[in-house]
Design a protein around this motif. Structure first.
Motif, PDB file in Angstrom:
ATOM      1  N   THR A 287       0.844  -1.190   0.000  1.00 21.05           N
ATOM      2  CA  THR A 287       0.000   0.000   0.000  1.00 21.05           C
ATOM      3  C   THR A 287       0.887   1.251   0.000  1.00 21.05           C
ATOM      4  OG1 THR A 287      -0.186  -0.273   2.389  1.00 21.05           O
ATOM      5  CG2 THR A 287      -2.051  -0.990   1.068  1.00 21.05           C
ATOM      6  N   GLU A 288       2.107   1.103   0.513  1.00 21.98           N
ATOM      7  CA  GLU A 288       3.045   2.230   0.494  1.00 21.98           C
ATOM      8  C   GLU A 288       3.380   2.614  -0.954  1.00 21.98           C
ATOM      9  OE1 GLU A 288       3.920   4.291   2.551  1.00 21.98           O
ATOM     10  OE2 GLU A 288       5.734   5.229   1.757  1.00 21.98           O
ATOM     11  N   ALA A 289       3.567   1.618  -1.805  1.00 23.14           N
ATOM     12  CA  ALA A 289       3.845   1.902  -3.211  1.00 23.14           C
ATOM     13  C   ALA A 289       2.658   2.633  -3.842  1.00 23.14           C
ATOM     14  CB  ALA A 289       4.122   0.594  -3.965  1.00 23.14           C
ATOM     15  N   LEU A 290       1.447   2.167  -3.537  1.00 19.61           N
ATOM     16  CA  LEU A 290       0.254   2.803  -4.113  1.00 19.61           C
ATOM     17  C   LEU A 290       0.112   4.230  -3.602  1.00 19.61           C
ATOM     18  CD1 LEU A 290      -2.405  -0.066  -3.998  1.00 19.61           C
ATOM     19  CD2 LEU A 290      -0.584   0.375  -5.646  1.00 19.61           C
ATOM     20  N   ARG A 291       0.416   4.411  -2.310  1.00 21.91           N
ATOM     21  CA  ARG A 291       0.305   5.745  -1.718  1.00 21.91           C
ATOM     22  C   ARG A 291       1.211   6.726  -2.467  1.00 21.91           C
ATOM     23  NH1 ARG A 291       2.680   9.203   1.912  1.00 21.91           N
ATOM     24  NH2 ARG A 291       4.561   7.951   2.052  1.00 21.91           N
ATOM     25  N   ARG A 292       2.435   6.293  -2.705  1.00 19.40           N
ATOM     26  CA  ARG A 292       3.374   7.203  -3.372  1.00 19.40           C
ATOM     27  C   ARG A 292       2.983   7.472  -4.816  1.00 19.40           C
ATOM     28  NH1 ARG A 292       9.402   6.111  -1.155  1.00 19.40           N
ATOM     29  NH2 ARG A 292       8.834   5.676   1.007  1.00 19.40           N
ATOM     30  N   LEU A 293       2.604   6.415  -5.539  1.00 15.65           N
ATOM     31  CA  LEU A 293       2.216   6.605  -6.945  1.00 15.65           C
ATOM     32  C   LEU A 293       1.039   7.574  -7.043  1.00 15.65           C
ATOM     33  CD1 LEU A 293       2.417   2.948  -8.326  1.00 15.65           C
ATOM     34  CD2 LEU A 293       3.962   4.839  -8.860  1.00 15.65           C
ATOM     35  N   ALA A 294       0.031   7.335  -6.221  1.00 13.43           N
ATOM     36  CA  ALA A 294      -1.171   8.170  -6.289  1.00 13.43           C
ATOM     37  C   ALA A 294      -0.845   9.610  -5.904  1.00 13.43           C
ATOM     38  CB  ALA A 294      -2.252   7.601  -5.375  1.00 13.43           C
ATOM     39  N   GLY A 295      -0.054   9.775  -4.856  1.00 10.16           N
ATOM     40  CA  GLY A 295       0.302  11.116  -4.397  1.00 10.16           C
ATOM     41  C   GLY A 295       1.077  11.884  -5.457  1.00 10.16           C
ATOM     42  N   GLN A 296       2.024  11.210  -6.068  1.00 10.69           N
ATOM     43  CA  GLN A 296       2.827  11.901  -7.076  1.00 10.69           C
ATOM     44  C   GLN A 296       2.023  12.217  -8.322  1.00 10.69           C
ATOM     45  OE1 GLN A 296       6.298   9.489  -7.502  1.00 10.69           O
ATOM     46  NE2 GLN A 296       7.012   9.984  -5.439  1.00 10.69           N
ATOM     47  N   ALA A 297       1.155  11.304  -8.712  1.00 17.97           N
ATOM     48  CA  ALA A 297       0.336  11.560  -9.900  1.00 17.97           C
ATOM     49  C   ALA A 297      -0.569  12.762  -9.662  1.00 17.97           C
ATOM     50  CB  ALA A 297      -0.497  10.328 -10.243  1.00 17.97           C
ATOM     51  N   ALA A 298      -1.164  12.822  -8.461  1.00 15.80           N
ATOM     52  CA  ALA A 298      -2.063  13.937  -8.166  1.00 15.80           C
ATOM     53  C   ALA A 298      -1.290  15.238  -8.006  1.00 15.80           C
ATOM     54  CB  ALA A 298      -2.880  13.635  -6.913  1.00 15.80           C
ATOM     55  N   ALA A 299      -0.020  15.141  -7.602  1.00 17.88           N
ATOM     56  CA  ALA A 299       0.795  16.350  -7.510  1.00 17.88           C
ATOM     57  C   ALA A 299       1.092  16.899  -8.905  1.00 17.88           C
ATOM     58  CB  ALA A 299       2.093  16.058  -6.763  1.00 17.88           C
ATOM     59  N   LEU A 300       1.254  15.997  -9.874  1.00 11.46           N
ATOM     60  CA  LEU A 300       1.498  16.447 -11.248  1.00 11.46           C
ATOM     61  C   LEU A 300       0.196  16.928 -11.890  1.00 11.46           C
ATOM     62  CD1 LEU A 300       3.901  13.644 -12.559  1.00 11.46           C
ATOM     63  CD2 LEU A 300       4.451  16.075 -12.396  1.00 11.46           C
ATOM     64  N   PHE A 301      -0.869  16.143 -11.705  1.00 13.12           N
ATOM     65  CA  PHE A 301      -2.166  16.451 -12.312  1.00 13.12           C
ATOM     66  C   PHE A 301      -3.237  16.424 -11.232  1.00 13.12           C
ATOM     67  CE2 PHE A 301       0.389  14.692 -15.747  1.00 13.12           C
ATOM     68  CZ  PHE A 301       0.178  15.606 -16.760  1.00 13.12           C
ATOM     69  N   PRO A 302      -3.533  17.565 -10.634  1.00 14.03           N
ATOM     70  CA  PRO A 302      -4.489  17.577  -9.518  1.00 14.03           C
ATOM     71  C   PRO A 302      -5.836  16.929  -9.859  1.00 14.03           C
ATOM     72  CG  PRO A 302      -3.363  19.685  -9.687  1.00 14.03           C
ATOM     73  CD  PRO A 302      -2.927  18.883 -10.873  1.00 14.03           C
ATOM     74  N   VAL A 303      -6.274  17.002 -11.111  1.00 10.27           N
ATOM     75  CA  VAL A 303      -7.573  16.384 -11.450  1.00 10.27           C
ATOM     76  C   VAL A 303      -7.573  14.887 -11.167  1.00 10.27           C
ATOM     77  CG1 VAL A 303      -8.366  17.974 -13.229  1.00 10.27           C
ATOM     78  CG2 VAL A 303      -6.898  16.067 -13.877  1.00 10.27           C
ATOM     79  N   LEU A 304      -6.404  14.272 -11.193  1.00 11.94           N
ATOM     80  CA  LEU A 304      -6.363  12.820 -10.992  1.00 11.94           C
ATOM     81  C   LEU A 304      -6.743  12.421  -9.573  1.00 11.94           C
ATOM     82  CD1 LEU A 304      -3.193  11.761 -13.050  1.00 11.94           C
ATOM     83  CD2 LEU A 304      -5.604  11.519 -13.682  1.00 11.94           C
ATOM     84  N   GLY A 305      -6.637  13.336  -8.628  1.00  7.89           N
ATOM     85  CA  GLY A 305      -7.024  13.030  -7.250  1.00  7.89           C
ATOM     86  C   GLY A 305      -8.453  12.536  -7.141  1.00  7.89           C
ATOM     87  N   GLU A 306      -9.296  13.053  -8.005  1.00  2.04           N
ATOM     88  CA  GLU A 306     -10.716  12.708  -7.960  1.00  2.04           C
ATOM     89  C   GLU A 306     -11.037  11.444  -8.761  1.00  2.04           C
ATOM     90  OE1 GLU A 306     -12.697  14.354  -5.971  1.00  2.04           O
ATOM     91  OE2 GLU A 306     -10.953  15.586  -5.462  1.00  2.04           O
ATOM     92  N   VAL A 307     -10.035  10.930  -9.449  1.00  2.00           N
ATOM     93  CA  VAL A 307     -10.251   9.802 -10.357  1.00  2.00           C
ATOM     94  C   VAL A 307     -10.042   8.495  -9.594  1.00  2.00           C
ATOM     95  CG1 VAL A 307      -8.943   8.664 -12.212  1.00  2.00           C
ATOM     96  CG2 VAL A 307      -9.736  11.030 -12.483  1.00  2.00           C
ATOM     97  N   ARG A 308     -10.633   7.403 -10.073  1.00  2.00           N
ATOM     98  CA  ARG A 308     -10.464   6.128  -9.380  1.00  2.00           C
ATOM     99  C   ARG A 308      -9.408   5.253 -10.042  1.00  2.00           C
ATOM    100  NH1 ARG A 308     -16.057   6.613  -9.394  1.00  2.00           N
ATOM    101  NH2 ARG A 308     -16.916   6.815  -7.308  1.00  2.00           N
ATOM    102  N   ALA A 309      -8.676   4.545  -9.219  1.00  2.00           N
ATOM    103  CA  ALA A 309      -7.803   3.478  -9.715  1.00  2.00           C
ATOM    104  C   ALA A 309      -8.659   2.230  -9.863  1.00  2.00           C
ATOM    105  CB  ALA A 309      -6.660   3.222  -8.742  1.00  2.00           C
ATOM    106  N   LEU A 310      -8.647   1.632 -11.057  1.00  2.00           N
ATOM    107  CA  LEU A 310      -9.418   0.403 -11.270  1.00  2.00           C
ATOM    108  C   LEU A 310      -8.607  -0.812 -10.872  1.00  2.00           C
ATOM    109  CD1 LEU A 310     -11.393   0.284 -14.617  1.00  2.00           C
ATOM    110  CD2 LEU A 310     -12.177   0.757 -12.306  1.00  2.00           C
ATOM    111  N   ARG A 311      -7.318  -0.751 -11.129  1.00  2.00           N
ATOM    112  CA  ARG A 311      -6.501  -1.917 -10.797  1.00  2.00           C
ATOM    113  C   ARG A 311      -5.057  -1.507 -10.581  1.00  2.00           C
ATOM    114  NH1 ARG A 311      -4.241  -4.319 -15.615  1.00  2.00           N
ATOM    115  NH2 ARG A 311      -4.658  -2.953 -17.365  1.00  2.00           N
ATOM    116  N   THR A 312      -4.296  -2.447 -10.082  1.00  2.00           N
ATOM    117  CA  THR A 312      -2.862  -2.246  -9.941  1.00  2.00           C
ATOM    118  C   THR A 312      -2.206  -3.560 -10.297  1.00  2.00           C
ATOM    119  OG1 THR A 312      -1.042  -1.785  -8.413  1.00  2.00           O
ATOM    120  CG2 THR A 312      -3.008  -2.765  -7.464  1.00  2.00           C
ATOM    121  N   TYR A 313      -1.007  -3.484 -10.820  1.00  2.00           N
ATOM    122  CA  TYR A 313      -0.279  -4.733 -11.061  1.00  2.00           C
ATOM    123  C   TYR A 313       1.190  -4.496 -10.778  1.00  2.00           C
ATOM    124  CZ  TYR A 313       0.720  -2.654 -15.666  1.00  2.00           C
ATOM    125  OH  TYR A 313       1.120  -1.835 -16.679  1.00  2.00           O
TER     126      TYR A 313
END
Ligand SMILES: Cc1cc2nc3c(=O)[nH]c(=O)nc-3n(C[C@H](O)[C@H](O)[C@H](O)COP(=O)(O)OP(=O)(O)OC[C@H]3O[C@@H](n4cnc5c(N)ncnc54)[C@H](O)[C@@H]3O)c2cc1C
Ligand SMILES: Cc1cc2nc3c(=O)[nH]c(=O)nc-3n(C[C@H](O)[C@H](O)[C@H](O)COP(=O)(O)OP(=O)(O)OC[C@H]3O[C@@H](n4cnc5c(N)ncnc54)[C@H](O)[C@@H]3O)c2cc1C
Lengths: 392, 490
Positions: A287-313
């Motif tokens: 979950t730490e990996a997901l936390r960082r990926l999501a945080g960094q993506a939203a830092a680059l593109f704030p709109v992504l914060g509101e978007v859902r992750a469907l899956r991870t691999y």
């Protein structure tokens, strides 16, 4: 013993690297059989992203390989079907502050000298390239040569186009050797295949194939997670990442590191990846990996914060201690050739690897100096770092 | 180049973890995921035995797939009319309320657990269950020393031409609609597929006033003949069968065995179904097709255990008699991962009675109590019966014969059967995962719950266990605000 039904070459591994080797070897007139214990692209190729990057590579042998590949991918795009999803969309590297921007400038300077097209973008011009990018970046660099493919499709289509015989669901358990000890084929769970040459394109498991020949090649796994969002309208146009990513690639640290590359795909989902950590073949969710990926993506593109992750691999990149692949003949085991250890760049580097290996197999002069990629460079004992100074 | 700066944190509006339903509360003795028959029985039994339990379920009310409630505003007088054994539920629901009031059970309804992870720093072994709460998708983390996964099952769908037409519904879905909303999918409903649920569904539909021109069953009930001993040891099941059979006779419903719906017709809505005879391998027999007019079609091929939380934890699986993957469990209901128990459909499809028994046994095991011999016997009797039924209704390999190349197999990504066949024949896709990578089948919203079994059949391999590291879609801001490793909030 080889007979007239034996192929010239047996390639172990139906990932993107094995497929590219098959493609270029067949094009050079060799008859090829590809063996894989699983399906096509069932290894790391099916667990990666399709970034074909020059932007993250420091001037040096890996960049040379990447530049050759950039040219080859452009050619392949016209030869392979559109399902390969080749898209020369370009990359955008942004710098959060002046210090990073300065470092990025120096980095790009070196790349330019090696033939990379790198264009500095002033902060005010960033929105024109990426309208949804967060405000406040100090600037960035645009790399028009960065491109993208769909990795599993790329492997499957290359393999199909090669016309090679494929034997799937068949594991290589031993190497056949002639009286003088030269490698002369493989034994699999279903029989023997004799050949003049054997190519180790077993990716993260390449070290085991080397062991079968009694030689050492220290390929190790480096785990990465990718997050995939719900399908979205086109929000992200380039491959966008923050500058600290470049430092991650060359890092020798075993701890988790990440710096999300954010990119749209033709299907609609945005891919966010990938983390890098050395934890062996641990498949449990971090979950730490997901936390960082999501945080960094939203830092680059704030709109992504509101978007859902469907899956991870996740997947396990094949890495060698100096972060360069092993490409070429193994002088310790004549008849055995290596094409593995491409770490986080195997999709991008596959065509160049295939072309160079086909050159070696046919006795032609390779288009690049293979010395930095010599498989025997790690010796047979303790880890020794290559002296070529390359890192990325 | 040295890492010179960290990316700035995301600016998002979600509440910090710790808000709401007690993310910072101390660890429960047991967290139960799923408040169906299995989870409910386990939670109340564990609380009876003195454990502090947190019970999470994605649904708003306890009962799971079996004990469904009509929405209160419908004012249904007797929801139990559509259930066998409502009393078994009612008594447990009462105990749940008592334990809740006494503070022994914390019931978190409307909480979807998207992953369960082990926290290694804690020597005692502690589990973190990450959930999304309510329509606002609040982030909630529950800590527990033991976990029981009672996540149940979902319906197995085998596609056929026309299955995406409005009016075509899942058989279990039709039953659920009836129980929860007291609504019928149509006035003239063909019930088709395979498995004992079809008889129950047809009976309920007819009782609620629908015409059911036929129940179309792909298997042959003579398949049970060889398993008669298991049936005879399960008088309750026999009685249930008699009730269903009786209902069919009473409503004049035809049961067509060894038949399948091979196509649904209609433009805006289903208007008719083509039914054909099947051979032993479920291949349609040429020249046997005929049309049955209808305005709805309820189709189901049994159930598939919902395993993603378990496989995410690394729990071992096995292939069961009905061809689906289920968890490997020992006689204590323990999975292969220490600290994780499971009960109900996750261990193999077996019905509500078995789920209740297993839930109770699991709770006793978790509390370190001996297992009552009678309950253990009951479990093995019901399991044997479930295996016999599963084997009889396992889909034959020939069913893909009724798929035309242009039938969409994956509805989310609109992937037709022809594309999948090409990936298998020409591109080296010898398993469902590679088919997915090459065709996008299974990559959409439902993450392959709908098409997974069909894709595996087309790839010529046994369907693998569910693998979805995220059990449901999770907003990125929720992920971004997870507590950083080390336990401190960002
Ligand atoms: C999360 C993640 C993201 C990535 N993103 C990118 C990216 O954006 N761009 C990029 O260029 N690269 C990326 N990569 C790296 C890239 O995926 C790999 O470098 C590349 O796929 C390696 O390809 P390969 O053919 O060498 O190995 P593989 O694809 O692993 O193929 C090796 C094959 O060998 C087979 N094999 C092994 N042992 C045996 C045996 N004994 N007998 C028979 N068969 C055997 C395996 O089954 C396997 O199919 C990423 C990797 C990860 C994990
Ligand atoms: C659509 C459908 C209709 C059915 N109709 C009948 C019928 O008419 N007659 C009959 O005898 N049997 C029927 N069954 C079978 C019957 O429901 C089961 O045998 C019984 O409910 C099994 O109990 P269980 O506790 O194992 O699982 P379930 O009753 O399925 O309960 C599982 C619970 O877990 C919850 N859950 C799952 N994953 C998560 C998660 N990640 N986070 C939070 N909560 C989660 C679900 O919301 C659900 O409430 C039906 C099944 C289905 C799927």
């Amino acid at each position: 013993m080889p007979n007239r039904h034996s192929p010239d070459v047996v390639i172990i591994g139906a990932g993107v690297v094995g497929a590219a080797c098959a493609y270029y070897a067949a094009r050079a007139g060799l008859s090829v059989t590809v063996v894989d214990r699983g399906p096509v692209a069932g290894g790391t190729t099916g667990a990666g992203e399709g970034n074909l990057l020059v932007s993250d590579k420091e001037a040096g042998p890996e960049l040379d390989l990447a530049l050759l590949s950039t040219r080859l991918w452009r050619e392949l795009a016209t030869e392979l079907p559109p399902e390969t999803e080749y898209e020369p969309k370009g990359g955008l590297v942004v710098a959060p502050d002046e210090t990073t921007l300065k470092a990025l400038r120096t980095f790009a300077e070196g790349q330019r000298a090696a033939g990379v097209d790198a264009r500095e973008i002033a902060p005010d011009d960033l929105p024109a390239l990426e309208p949804h990018l967060a405000a406040g970046f100090a600037g960035g660099f645009h790399y028009p040569q960065d491109a993208q493919v769909q990795p599993a499709q790329a492997a499957a289509r290359l393999l199909h186009a090669s016309g090679a015989a494929t034997r799937l669901g068949e594991e290589v358990t031993a190497l056949l050797t002639g009286p003088d000890g030269t490698v002369r084929g493989v034994r699999t769970t279903r029989g023997e295949i004799a050949a003049r040459a054997v190519v180790n394109a077993a990716g993260t498991w390449g070290g085991r194939i080397a062991e079968l020949a009694g030689v050492r090649l220290p390929v190790l796994p480096r785990r990465g997670f990718v997050l995939v969002t719900e399908p979205l309208p086109r929000l992200v146009r380039h491959k966008v990442y923050a500058a600290d990513y470049i430092a991650d690639v060359a890092s020798d640290s075993a701890a988790l590191q990440s710096s999300a590359v954010v990119e749209g795909t033709p299907g609609g989902p945005v891919l966010i990846g990938a983390t890098r950590e050395r934890v062996g073949f641990d498949r449990s969710l971090s979950t730490e990996a997901l936390r960082r990926l999501a945080g960094q993506a939203a830092a680059l593109f704030p709109v992504l914060g509101e978007v859902r992750a469907l899956r991870t691999y996740h997947g396990f990149r094949p890495y060698l201690p100096d972060h360069l692949p092993a490409v070429g003949p193994d002088p310790r085991a004549p008849g055995l050739f290596h094409a593995c250890g491409h770490e986080g760049a195997g999709i991008g580097l596959a065509p160049a690897t295939g072309l160079l290996l086909a050159d070696v197999l046919t006795g032609a002069r390779p288009a690049l100096d293979l010395a930095p990629f010599r498989p025997e460079r790690f010796g047979d004992g303790t880890t020794s770092h290559a002296a070529n100074g390359a890192g990325a | 180049m040295a890492p010179s700066s960290d990316p700035r944190p995301a600016r998002t509006a979600a509440p910090a973890p710790g808000d709401g339903t007690g993310a910072v509360a101390s660890a429960a003795d047991l967290a139960v995921v799923g408040a169906g028959p299995a989870g409910l029985a386990a939670a109340v039994t564990a609380a009876d035995l003195g454990l502090r339990v947190t019970l999470l379920d994605a649904g708003d009310r306890p009962g799971g797939q079996y004990y469904r409630h009509p929405a209160p505003e419908l004012g249904a007088e007797r929801p139990e009319a559509l259930h066998h054994g409502w009393a078994a539920f009612a008594s447990r629901a009462r105990r749940l309320r008592d334990h809740e009031r006494a503070g022994r059970i914390r019931h978190l309804a409307g909480h979807h657990v998207w992953t369960v992870v082990r926290k290694d720093e804690d020597a005692a072994g502690e589990w973190h269950l990450h959930a999304l709460a309510g329509p606002e998708e609040q982030a909630v983390t529950v800590r527990a020393r033991a976990v029981l996964l009672a996540t149940g099952a979902y319906e197995r769908q085998l596609p056929f031409p026309g299955w995406t037409l409005p009016g075509v519904v899942g058989a279990g879905g039709a039953q659920a609609m009836l129980k929860a909303g007291l609504v019928l999918p149509g006035r003239r409903v063909v019930v088709a597929g395979s498995g004992p649920l079809l008889l129950a569904v047809a009976g309920s539909l007819a009782a609620a006033g629908a015409a059911v021109p036929a129940v179309v069953e792909a298997a042959s009930y003579t398949g049970y003949a060889g398993r008669l001993p298991a049936l005879l040891r399960n008088p309750a099941k026999l009685a249930e069968g008699a009730v269903y059979g009786g209902a069919l006779v009473r409503h004049g419903i035809r049961l067509l065995t060894r038949h399948a719906v091979v196509e649904a017709h209609g433009t805006d809505r289903v208007e008719a179904a083509t039914v054909a005879r099947l051979d032993r391998d479920w291949r349609p027999v040429p020249g046997t097709a005929r049309r049955i007019p209808c305005d709805a079609l309820a189709v189901g091929h049994g159930l598939v255990p919902q395993l993603e939380l378990a496989t995410g934890l690394g729990c071992a699986t096995r292939t069961t008699a009905d061809g689906t993957a289920a968890l490997v469990l020992d006689e204590q209901q323990r999975t292969s991962v220490t600290g994780i128990w499971s009960a109900g459909e996750t261990g193999g499809i077996g019905g509500a009675q078995l789920a209740l028994a297993e839930g109770e046994l699991a709770a006793r095991s978790i509390a370190g109590r001996p297992l009552p011999a009678e309950l253990v016997r009951r479990r093995s009797r019901l399991r044997a019966f479930a295996d016999a039924m599963g084997a009889a209704h396992r889909p034959g390999t020939g069913w893909t014969g009724w798929l035309s190349d242009d039938t969409d197999v994956c509805r989310c990504e609109e992937v037709p059967a022809g594309l999948i066949r090409e990936a298998v024949a020409d591109l080296g896709a010898t398993d469902a995962r590679t088919v997915k990578l090459l065709t996008r089948a299974g990559m959409g919203w439902c993450q392959g719950r709908m098409c997974g079994q069909a894709v595996a059949a087309l790839a010529g391999c046994a369907p693998g266990p569910d693998r979805r590291p995220l059990s449901c879609p999770v907003p990125l801001k929720v992920l971004a605000e997870l507590p950083a490793d080390g336990g401190t909030a960002p």
